[in-house]
Scaffold this active site. Sequence first.
Site, PDB file in Angstrom:
ATOM      1  N   ASN A 142       1.423  -1.399  -0.078  1.00 49.76           N
ATOM      2  CA  ASN A 142      -0.440  -0.019   0.245  1.00 49.76           C
ATOM      3  C   ASN A 142       0.907   1.379  -0.372  1.00 49.76           C
ATOM      4  OD1 ASN A 142      -1.341   2.033   0.318  1.00 49.76           O
ATOM      5  ND2 ASN A 142      -3.018   1.425   2.211  1.00 49.76           N
ATOM      6  N   GLU A 188       0.379   4.345   0.098  1.00 51.70           N
ATOM      7  CA  GLU A 188       0.205   5.066   1.414  1.00 51.70           C
ATOM      8  C   GLU A 188       0.933   4.773   2.612  1.00 51.70           C
ATOM      9  OE1 GLU A 188      -1.677   8.060   0.312  1.00 51.70           O
ATOM     10  OE2 GLU A 188      -1.364   7.087  -1.749  1.00 51.70           O
ATOM     11  N   CYS A 189       0.839   4.188   3.170  1.00 51.45           N
ATOM     12  CA  CYS A 189       1.876   3.032   4.228  1.00 51.45           C
ATOM     13  C   CYS A 189       3.095   3.681   4.474  1.00 51.45           C
ATOM     14  CB  CYS A 189       1.386   2.027   3.905  1.00 51.45           C
ATOM     15  SG  CYS A 189       2.076   0.502   6.175  1.00 51.45           S
ATOM     16  N   GLY A 190       4.133   4.131   5.108  1.00 53.00           N
ATOM     17  CA  GLY A 190       4.965   4.515   5.598  1.00 53.00           C
ATOM     18  C   GLY A 190       5.953   2.520   5.598  1.00 53.00           C
ATOM     19  N   ARG A 203       6.199   1.495   2.759  1.00 50.25           N
ATOM     20  CA  ARG A 203       7.030   2.051   1.424  1.00 50.25           C
ATOM     21  C   ARG A 203       8.786   1.347   1.947  1.00 50.25           C
ATOM     22  NH1 ARG A 203       3.834   5.673   2.367  1.00 50.25           N
ATOM     23  NH2 ARG A 203       5.055   7.276   3.973  1.00 50.25           N
TER      24      ARG A 203
END
Length: 145
Positions: A13, A15-17, A20
């Site tokens: 995802n 949007e997820c740190g 990432r």
Amino acid sequence: MPSVTPDIVIYHNPECGTSRNALAMIRNAGIEPHVVEYLKTPPSRALLESLIARAGIPPRALLREKGTPYAELGLGDESLSDAALIDAMMAHPVLINRPLVVSPLGVKLCRPSEEVLDLLPAAQRAAFAKEDGEQVIDAAGNRVA
């Protein structure tokens, strides 16, 4: 340029740190994984069941609570069956926690993100710090204790 290694898959995802950071550590090992944005392309039920089994975790361990309909759906009820939890993840893919990484070395929910290091068949090529600045890999490519 990283080599393409289809043997590594990350259910990601952007949007997820944590997701990432895990992706960045895979790439820091010189590996370009197959990235599956599972909110856009959710896994089939059979694949999700297989990933859970291969990770050696119960379906509840893959459930995400934060930012999901977990509470509204009553998923905290410990009497719910594994099938009911998987039904919920199929209906609401945002309930699937991330990042889930598949490699020749296994399948793992990589929380914290440095858990991905146990799944990589190649060493880290450079120092690496997570987005929050936490140093994970030193300049020699070694994991920081």
